[in-house]
Design a protein around this motif. Structure first.
Motif, mmCIF file in Angstrom:
data_model
loop_
_atom_site.group_PDB
_atom_site.id
_atom_site.type_symbol
_atom_site.label_atom_id
_atom_site.label_comp_id
_atom_site.label_asym_id
_atom_site.label_seq_id
_atom_site.Cartn_x
_atom_site.Cartn_y
_atom_site.Cartn_z
ATOM 1 N N PRO A 38 0.835 -1.212 0.000
ATOM 2 C CA PRO A 38 0.000 0.000 0.000
ATOM 3 C C PRO A 38 0.869 1.261 0.000
ATOM 4 C CG PRO A 38 -0.704 -1.546 1.713
ATOM 5 C CD PRO A 38 0.607 -2.037 1.195
ATOM 6 N N GLY A 39 0.314 2.340 -0.538
ATOM 7 C CA GLY A 39 0.976 3.640 -0.443
ATOM 8 C C GLY A 39 2.223 3.803 -1.264
ATOM 9 N N GLN A 40 2.333 3.104 -2.398
ATOM 10 C CA GLN A 40 3.556 3.192 -3.206
ATOM 11 C C GLN A 40 3.378 4.065 -4.459
ATOM 12 O OE1 GLN A 40 4.774 -0.996 -3.734
ATOM 13 N NE2 GLN A 40 6.329 -0.612 -2.166
ATOM 14 N N LEU A 41 2.579 5.100 -4.360
ATOM 15 C CA LEU A 41 2.415 6.020 -5.482
ATOM 16 C C LEU A 41 3.748 6.615 -5.930
ATOM 17 C CD1 LEU A 41 0.488 7.616 -7.376
ATOM 18 C CD2 LEU A 41 0.409 9.379 -5.603
ATOM 19 N N HIS A 42 4.673 6.778 -4.986
ATOM 20 C CA HIS A 42 5.971 7.382 -5.310
ATOM 21 C C HIS A 42 6.767 6.574 -6.331
ATOM 22 C CE1 HIS A 42 6.760 4.461 -2.091
ATOM 23 N NE2 HIS A 42 7.976 4.331 -2.631
ATOM 24 N N LEU A 43 6.378 5.319 -6.581
ATOM 25 C CA LEU A 43 7.069 4.523 -7.593
ATOM 26 C C LEU A 43 6.723 4.986 -9.005
ATOM 27 C CD1 LEU A 43 6.687 0.916 -6.115
ATOM 28 C CD2 LEU A 43 8.622 2.494 -5.902
ATOM 29 N N TYR A 51 -1.098 13.578 0.835
ATOM 30 C CA TYR A 51 -1.693 13.250 2.138
ATOM 31 C C TYR A 51 -2.207 11.826 2.071
ATOM 32 C CZ TYR A 51 -4.453 13.716 6.404
ATOM 33 O OH TYR A 51 -4.963 13.549 7.675
ATOM 34 N N GLY A 52 -2.045 11.087 3.146
ATOM 35 C CA GLY A 52 -2.513 9.706 3.179
ATOM 36 C C GLY A 52 -1.560 8.770 2.451
ATOM 37 N N THR A 53 -2.100 7.631 2.009
ATOM 38 C CA THR A 53 -1.276 6.609 1.355
ATOM 39 C C THR A 53 -1.924 6.140 0.050
ATOM 40 O OG1 THR A 53 -2.352 4.896 2.703
ATOM 41 C CG2 THR A 53 -0.259 5.794 3.517
ATOM 42 N N PRO A 54 -2.003 7.008 -0.960
ATOM 43 C CA PRO A 54 -2.563 6.592 -2.258
ATOM 44 C C PRO A 54 -1.780 5.413 -2.824
ATOM 45 C CG PRO A 54 -2.238 8.969 -2.167
ATOM 46 C CD PRO A 54 -1.536 8.404 -0.986
ATOM 47 N N ASP A 55 -2.450 4.591 -3.606
ATOM 48 C CA ASP A 55 -1.866 3.346 -4.098
ATOM 49 C C ASP A 55 -1.554 3.398 -5.587
ATOM 50 O OD1 ASP A 55 -2.332 1.936 -1.524
ATOM 51 O OD2 ASP A 55 -4.441 2.228 -2.079
ATOM 52 N N LEU A 56 -0.602 2.572 -5.987
ATOM 53 C CA LEU A 56 -0.242 2.414 -7.392
ATOM 54 C C LEU A 56 -0.561 0.986 -7.803
ATOM 55 C CD1 LEU A 56 1.144 3.619 -9.927
ATOM 56 C CD2 LEU A 56 3.301 2.712 -9.046
ATOM 57 N N TYR A 83 -2.493 2.445 -13.238
ATOM 58 C CA TYR A 83 -3.325 3.547 -12.746
ATOM 59 C C TYR A 83 -3.073 3.708 -11.266
ATOM 60 C CZ TYR A 83 -6.698 -0.363 -11.883
ATOM 61 O OH TYR A 83 -7.303 -1.545 -11.525
ATOM 62 N N CYS A 84 -3.579 4.787 -10.688
ATOM 63 C CA CYS A 84 -3.440 4.974 -9.246
ATOM 64 C C CYS A 84 -4.812 4.843 -8.600
ATOM 65 C CB CYS A 84 -2.813 6.330 -8.909
ATOM 66 S SG CYS A 84 -3.972 7.701 -8.836
ATOM 67 N N GLY A 85 -4.827 4.755 -7.282
ATOM 68 C CA GLY A 85 -6.087 4.654 -6.551
ATOM 69 C C GLY A 85 -5.974 5.374 -5.223
ATOM 70 N N MET A 86 -7.116 5.908 -4.756
ATOM 71 C CA MET A 86 -7.088 6.607 -3.464
ATOM 72 C C MET A 86 -8.480 6.687 -2.869
ATOM 73 S SD MET A 86 -6.538 10.596 -4.473
ATOM 74 C CE MET A 86 -7.774 11.552 -5.330
ATOM 75 N N TYR A 87 -8.507 6.885 -1.550
ATOM 76 C CA TYR A 87 -9.763 7.079 -0.828
ATOM 77 C C TYR A 87 -10.151 8.558 -0.890
ATOM 78 C CZ TYR A 87 -9.380 2.427 1.267
ATOM 79 O OH TYR A 87 -9.300 1.068 1.466
ATOM 80 N N TYR A 221 -13.623 4.787 -2.642
ATOM 81 C CA TYR A 221 -12.322 4.564 -3.278
ATOM 82 C C TYR A 221 -12.473 4.655 -4.786
ATOM 83 C CZ TYR A 221 -7.587 2.633 -3.731
ATOM 84 O OH TYR A 221 -6.241 2.459 -3.997
ATOM 85 N N ILE A 222 -11.560 5.389 -5.430
ATOM 86 C CA ILE A 222 -11.591 5.505 -6.888
ATOM 87 C C ILE A 222 -10.230 5.187 -7.491
ATOM 88 C CG2 ILE A 222 -13.433 7.244 -6.888
ATOM 89 C CD1 ILE A 222 -11.235 9.360 -7.482
ATOM 90 N N TYR A 223 -10.263 4.659 -8.719
ATOM 91 C CA TYR A 223 -9.065 4.539 -9.544
ATOM 92 C C TYR A 223 -9.001 5.785 -10.435
ATOM 93 C CZ TYR A 223 -9.849 -0.490 -8.574
ATOM 94 O OH TYR A 223 -10.075 -1.697 -7.980
ATOM 95 N N ILE A 224 -7.791 6.237 -10.756
ATOM 96 C CA ILE A 224 -7.600 7.397 -11.618
ATOM 97 C C ILE A 224 -6.588 7.060 -12.711
ATOM 98 C CG2 ILE A 224 -6.788 9.791 -11.740
ATOM 99 C CD1 ILE A 224 -7.649 10.156 -8.867
ATOM 100 N N ASP A 225 -6.889 7.481 -13.937
ATOM 101 C CA ASP A 225 -6.001 7.197 -15.066
ATOM 102 C C ASP A 225 -6.128 8.318 -16.101
ATOM 103 O OD1 ASP A 225 -4.177 5.869 -16.637
ATOM 104 O OD2 ASP A 225 -5.465 4.152 -17.102
#
Length: 235
Positions: A38-43, A51-56, A83-87, A221-225
């Motif tokens: 979880p929370g690896q958007l920085h990759l 803010y928080g821990t958005p996902d990749l 894509y990414c995902g976040m609450y 929760y949504i996915y974004i692309d």
């Protein structure tokens, strides 16, 4: 150089500027390694968790952070393999003196080039409401700001500009959300989120009532692309 050729080059450069996507890696395709936690958007190149821990998510992962199947549902990428995902809404448990309330995650990046004041821009992105979502809402906000300054405070924005985007939250497929605006300042960064500060008292009460009523899970929760920001003529 002939006059005709010179005009053609000028027109080409002008159109190229209009077509340039100022959001870098808007499809989350450029990654340094396969996401596994979880929370690896920085990759994803250029992106960070504001803010928080958005996902990749990426098709390279066959498990919880894969595509199409992952820990919040199932969805193929709108384009490519990531894509990414976040609450946008997530429940925060209160103590005896404080009721449960909602919080949110935020993603951001520095734009390829700063926006030009008094210039028109068009923004678009694709959203997919995750299968596990039970607590629905139909708005998301795009914030433009200066990276060296603060963004949000108790009175909405501090040194920033925002655009509200509305979508059909009941569709479980990729939907395109878009909007245009005129830049008010030389903003150099972008953030996507659903800030509590932007909701009316009525909207906030509606969400918190549903959370306290025990909706399980009390999350949105949504996915974004496919995020795009380009210059556009002012109408």
């Amino acid at each position: 150089m002939t006059k005709f050729l010179a005009v053609a080059i000028i027109l080409g450069l002008s159109r190229g500027g209009m077509c340039q996507n100022l959001v870098r890696n808007g499809g989350f395709e450029e990654i340094s390694k396969c996401p596994t936690e979880p929370g690896q958007l920085h990759l994803a190149a250029y992106w960070r968790a504001a803010y928080g821990t958005p996902d990749l998510f990426n098709s390279c992962n066959p498990g919880y952070f894969g595509i199409p199947n992952n820990f919040v549902g199932s969805a193929y990428a709108a384009e490519g393999s990531g894509y990414c995902g976040m609450y946008l809404i997530t429940r925060v448990n209160g103590n005896k003196k404080k009721y449960d309330y909602f919080d949110n995650e935020r993603i951001s990046q520095k734009l390829a080039v700063p926006l030009i004041p008094n210039t028109g821009y068009a923004f678009s992105m694709k959203i997919f409401v995750a299968d596990s979502t039970k607590l629905l809402y139909n708005k998301v906000y795009v914030i433009f700001y200066r990276s060296a300054s603060g963004v949000l405070g108790r009175k909405k924005t501090i040194n920033s500009q925002y655009k509200e985007l509305v979508f059909d939250e009941k569709i479980r497929d990729w939907v395109s959300v878009e909007g245009s605006f005129v830049a008010s300042k030389r903003w150099d960064s972008i953030m996507i989120m659903l800030p509590r500060e932007f909701l009316s008292k009525g909207e906030y009460r509606k969400i918190t009532r549903r959370i306290r009523a025990g909706f399980i899970p009390s999350t949105f929760y949504i996915y974004i692309d496919d995020i795009v920001l380009q210059k556009t003529p002012i109408k």
